[in-house]
Design a protein around this motif. Structure first.
Motif, mmCIF file in Angstrom:
data_model
loop_
_atom_site.group_PDB
_atom_site.id
_atom_site.type_symbol
_atom_site.label_atom_id
_atom_site.label_comp_id
_atom_site.label_asym_id
_atom_site.label_seq_id
_atom_site.Cartn_x
_atom_site.Cartn_y
_atom_site.Cartn_z
ATOM 1 N N SER A 124 14.855 25.577 -62.231
ATOM 2 C CA SER A 124 14.596 25.450 -63.665
ATOM 3 C C SER A 124 15.510 24.625 -64.265
ATOM 4 N N GLY A 125 15.088 23.898 -65.228
ATOM 5 C CA GLY A 125 15.734 22.859 -66.247
ATOM 6 C C GLY A 125 16.502 21.763 -65.534
ATOM 7 N N LYS A 126 16.883 20.624 -66.394
ATOM 8 C CA LYS A 126 17.361 19.532 -65.768
ATOM 9 C C LYS A 126 18.937 19.623 -65.674
ATOM 10 N N ASP A 127 19.474 20.621 -66.378
ATOM 11 C CA ASP A 127 21.074 20.751 -66.038
ATOM 12 C C ASP A 127 21.150 21.950 -65.885
ATOM 13 N N ASP A 128 22.186 22.244 -64.636
ATOM 14 C CA ASP A 128 22.684 23.337 -64.370
ATOM 15 C C ASP A 128 23.707 23.999 -64.744
ATOM 16 N N PHE A 129 24.543 23.404 -65.794
ATOM 17 C CA PHE A 129 25.605 23.642 -66.651
ATOM 18 C C PHE A 129 26.819 23.888 -65.681
ATOM 19 N N HIS A 130 26.782 23.164 -64.579
ATOM 20 C CA HIS A 130 28.043 23.280 -63.347
ATOM 21 C C HIS A 130 27.718 24.623 -62.511
ATOM 22 N N GLN A 131 26.565 25.231 -62.731
ATOM 23 C CA GLN A 131 26.681 26.499 -61.859
ATOM 24 C C GLN A 131 26.353 26.153 -60.339
ATOM 25 N N ASN A 132 25.871 24.966 -59.929
ATOM 26 C CA ASN A 132 25.755 24.695 -58.471
ATOM 27 C C ASN A 132 26.929 24.364 -57.986
ATOM 28 N N LYS A 133 28.012 23.644 -58.739
ATOM 29 C CA LYS A 133 29.346 23.187 -58.447
ATOM 30 C C LYS A 133 29.971 24.536 -58.104
ATOM 31 N N LYS A 134 30.191 25.320 -59.033
ATOM 32 C CA LYS A 134 30.713 26.721 -58.947
ATOM 33 C C LYS A 134 30.308 27.606 -57.801
ATOM 34 N N ARG A 135 29.016 27.668 -57.538
ATOM 35 C CA ARG A 135 28.392 28.230 -56.435
ATOM 36 C C ARG A 135 28.885 27.880 -55.069
ATOM 37 N N ILE A 136 28.807 26.445 -54.952
ATOM 38 C CA ILE A 136 29.386 25.830 -53.692
ATOM 39 C C ILE A 136 30.828 25.994 -53.614
ATOM 40 N N GLU A 137 31.543 25.737 -54.600
ATOM 41 C CA GLU A 137 33.203 26.069 -54.383
ATOM 42 C C GLU A 137 33.311 27.695 -54.045
ATOM 43 N N TYR A 138 32.625 28.435 -54.682
ATOM 44 C CA TYR A 138 32.984 29.884 -54.528
ATOM 45 C C TYR A 138 32.545 30.240 -53.048
ATOM 46 N N LEU A 139 31.419 29.648 -52.509
ATOM 47 C CA LEU A 139 30.835 30.053 -51.100
ATOM 48 C C LEU A 139 31.962 29.446 -50.161
ATOM 49 N N LEU A 140 32.426 28.193 -50.413
ATOM 50 C CA LEU A 140 33.237 27.616 -49.294
ATOM 51 C C LEU A 140 34.857 28.418 -49.369
ATOM 52 N N ASP A 141 35.273 28.516 -50.610
ATOM 53 C CA ASP A 141 36.569 29.215 -50.625
ATOM 54 C C ASP A 141 36.392 30.695 -49.979
ATOM 55 N N ARG A 142 35.427 31.284 -50.253
ATOM 56 C CA ARG A 142 35.155 32.707 -49.651
ATOM 57 C C ARG A 142 35.257 32.828 -48.115
ATOM 58 N N VAL A 143 34.170 31.661 -47.599
ATOM 59 C CA VAL A 143 34.280 31.406 -46.055
ATOM 60 C C VAL A 143 35.527 31.319 -45.427
ATOM 61 N N VAL A 144 36.422 30.714 -45.955
ATOM 62 C CA VAL A 144 37.775 30.282 -45.732
ATOM 63 C C VAL A 144 38.357 31.526 -45.635
ATOM 64 N N ASP A 145 38.386 32.369 -46.879
ATOM 65 C CA ASP A 145 38.981 33.717 -46.822
ATOM 66 C C ASP A 145 38.632 34.786 -45.586
ATOM 67 N N VAL A 146 37.084 34.629 -45.588
ATOM 68 C CA VAL A 146 36.976 35.416 -44.268
ATOM 69 C C VAL A 146 37.227 35.206 -43.047
ATOM 70 N N LEU A 147 37.076 33.658 -42.851
ATOM 71 C CA LEU A 147 37.641 33.203 -41.486
ATOM 72 C C LEU A 147 39.261 33.618 -41.157
ATOM 73 N N GLU A 148 39.892 33.133 -42.138
ATOM 74 C CA GLU A 148 41.475 33.640 -42.052
ATOM 75 C C GLU A 148 41.838 34.952 -42.008
ATOM 76 N N ALA A 149 40.876 35.864 -42.607
ATOM 77 C CA ALA A 149 41.210 37.169 -42.388
ATOM 78 C C ALA A 149 40.710 37.874 -41.061
ATOM 79 N N SER A 150 39.947 37.063 -40.152
ATOM 80 C CA SER A 150 39.472 37.415 -38.998
ATOM 81 C C SER A 150 40.501 37.177 -38.127
ATOM 82 N N THR A 151 41.499 36.175 -38.146
ATOM 83 C CA THR A 151 42.507 35.849 -37.340
ATOM 84 C C THR A 151 43.565 36.512 -37.050
#
Length: 151
Positions: A124-151
Motif C-alpha cells: 500500500s502507498g507510494k512511500d514506505d517511510f524507510h520501513q523496507n530498508k529497516k526491515r532488510i537491514e534488521y533481517l540481514l543483521d539478525r541472520v549474521v547473529d544467528v550464524l555466529e551464535a551457531s559456530t
C-alpha cells in the motif's frame, strides 16, 4: 513532497532483482536510481549479502530461524521452496496494519560463496517511510547473529 525521493520497493541487489512466487509485484526499473540516491550509505543495499564461511543450508536455516522468531514483528511465512532456497514472508506493520511482502533467494556465486538476495515491498502507498530498508537491514543483521551464535 519536493525533492524527497518516494519509493516502496527496496532490494539489496538492484542488478539481479528477484520476483515473488505468490503474486505479481513488478519491480520499477526507476527504483535502481531512486534507491541509490535515497540510501547511498547503506552497506546492506550495495549488493547481495555474502556468507563465505557457511554452507547454503546453514544460511537458509538461519533465515528460517530469524523469520520464525519474529512474532513481535508479525512476520508470517507465505511460501518456502527448500530445493530452491527461496523464502517469501509478510510483515503486518504495527501502525495502520499494512501488509508488506519480503522475499529471500539464497544461492552461490561463481566461486561458491553463499549469497542472499532480499527484496521488501509495501503493498500500500507510494512511500514506505524507510520501513523496507529497516526491515532488510534488521533481517540481514539478525541472520549474521544467528550464524555466529551457531559456530
Amino acid at each position: 513532497m519536493g525533492n524527497r525521493i518516494v519509493m516502496n520497493d527496496i532490494t539489496n541487489d538492484t542488478n539481479n532483482v528477484i520476483e515473488y512466487a505468490t503474486q505479481q509485484l513488478d519491480y520499477d526499473p526507476d527504483n535502481v536510481e531512486k534507491q541509490a540516491k535515497r540510501y547511498p550509505d547503506s552497506h546492506h543495499l550495495q549488493g547481495p549479502a555474502t556468507y563465505p564461511n557457511y554452507s547454503i543450508d546453514e544460511v537458509y536455516d538461519a533465515y528460517i530461524t530469524v523469520i520464525n522468531e519474529e512474532d513481535k514483528k508479525k512476520w508470517t511465512l507465505v511460501h518456502i521452496d527448500e530445493d530452491e532456497y527461496f523464502i517469501e514472508f509478510t510483515e503486518t506493520t504495527s501502525w495502520i496494519k499494512f501488509v508488506d511482502d519480503v522475499i529471500v533467494r539464497i544461492t552461490t556465486d561463481d566461486d561458491g560463496t553463499v549469497i542472499a538476495r532480499v527484496r521488501s515491498k509495501s503493498r500500500s502507498g507510494k512511500d514506505d517511510f524507510h520501513q523496507n530498508k529497516k526491515r532488510i537491514e534488521y533481517l540481514l543483521d539478525r541472520v549474521v547473529d544467528v550464524l555466529e551464535a551457531s559456530t
